[in-house]
Write a protein that holds these residues in place. Structure first.
Motif: not given
Length: 390
Positions: A261-266
């Motif tokens: 989720x963190x990578x896609x949010x970035x």
């Protein structure tokens, strides 16, 4: 004349035939004023050396044309299934210059010889011959340490290409040694060094995702992210987004949900010229990763945000719009039977994309999610079985 001769001795004819030819033409004009005996002898030598330089130039240009034609075919068609492509590939392979490396008269020509072969065999689906020529290409580089110093990034890329083909061919021995070799190459230019990092990171992520135990995935991702901090100012936003997408995918298929989720949010929060398909896929993945029928309001808000993006960017891939439609129906489902019916219908829709040469971005991730919802298994469990790690 002696000064010119001294200059020519410092230049390797096979590497710089144009420079040698220029010096020889200048020398030819000077020979006219020399003594008759010296003039005739030197004229014959000059003529022979000019012919040799011209032969190298012509040879290199011919192999350059063959490798460029092979590259254009690969870029346009990817494989030999398209009508007439196989015949065009065979015409390249049948060219007299392609029959033996000894017919390539210079370092550059030998590189082009193996590049042309590897492109052709890649399109024909012959992994063994593709791999052989890519290894021979690396060996040509290894035979010339001086050229490695002049073009370290190109040398590094030859090793990376070989690694990718070697892994896909199922030959895992030598991977670690060659990867260490590629990483050890010193590249003075910061932008070129960053480009090298990007391609090495791409290989590491691919190899980790498909061939290595999943418990090492988080360590691999963390290591790459640390290196990204060093190189990101020399990489454009699109390249960084692509790397973040690959990191997000690795975390997704290894059940590291929060990191994914963190990578896609970035990706969503990035600024600059970005690929619309990656932006769309990032929104799709965040919706899937947060899907929870017990928290309908939150999932609906994510799905509506994704829909707004899709409406203003109609070029996003099919997986993104399919996800929006089916998530909306799943949230409206009244019971488990209805939910399973919708999921089975979604699985059937996704199966229609299976036979495509290139699947739309995000489609495989959506298939994994659907199978996970239907079976109750985690995405990581399904992925490990799919690639043969379980």
């Amino acid at each position: 004349i002696e000064v010119l001769r001294s200059g020519m001795k410092k230049i390797r004819t096979e590497d710089h035939p144009e420079h040698v030819l220029t010096l020889l033409l200048a020398e030819q004009r000077m020979i006219r004023s020399a003594d008759r005996d010296k003039r005739e002898k030197r004229h014959r030598e000059n003529q022979s050396e000019r012919q040799a330089a011209l032969k190298i130039i012509t040879n290199r240009a011919a192999l350059d044309d063959l490798s460029e034609e092979a590259f254009q075919l690969l870029s346009e068609f990817q494989n030999a299934t398209h009508p007439n492509v196989k015949q065009r590939i065979q015409r390249i392979l049948d060219n007299p210059l392609m029959q033996n490396e000894m017919l390539a008269l210079s370092f550059s020509a030998r590189l082009r010889y193996h590049v042309a072969h590897s492109f052709c065999y890649k399109m024909l689906g012959n992994k063994e011959k593709t791999l052989w020529h890519q290894l021979e290409l690396v060996k040509v580089w290894e035979s010339r340490p001086d050229q490695q110093l002049q073009k370290p990034r190109t040398y590094q890329q030859a090793i990376i290409n070989y690694l990718n083909t070697r892994a896909r061919s199922g030959h895992h021995e030598e991977i670690d040694r060659r990867l260490a070799q590629a990483e050890a190459i010193h590249i003075p230019d910061r932008a070129e060094r960053a480009a090298g990092f990007y391609f090495i990171a791409g290989f590491k992520l691919f190899y980790q995702m498909n061939y290595l135990p999943t418990n090492a995935a988080l360590q691999t991702a963390t290591s790459i992210e640390q290196e990204l901090k060093e190189h990101q100012k020399y990489l454009d936003a699109g390249i960084i987004a692509n790397l973040l997408n690959n990191l997000g995918t690795l975390m997704y298929v290894t059940d590291n949900v929060q990191q994914s989720v963190s990578y896609y949010t970035r990706i969503i929060n990035q600024r600059g010229k970005l690929r619309k398909d990656l932006q769309g896929t990032a929104r799709m993945m965040i919706t899937l990763l947060n899907y929870n029928p017990k928290d309908i309001d939150y999932v609906e808000s994510l799905n509506r945000a994704a829909q707004r993006y899709f409406k203003t960017n109609p070029e996003v891939d099919a997986a993104n719009t399919i996800t929006y439609r089916y998530i909306k129906r799943l949230l409206d489902a009244r019971n488990k039977k209805e939910t399973n019916g919708i999921l089975q219908e979604l699985e059937s829709v996704l199966n229609e994309f299976q036979d495509r040469e290139i699947m739309p971005n995000g489609m495989e991730e959506l298939q994994l999610w659907t199978q996970s919802q239907l079976t109750g298994k985690t995405v990581g469990q399904i992925w490990r079985k799919r690639i043969g790690l379980d």
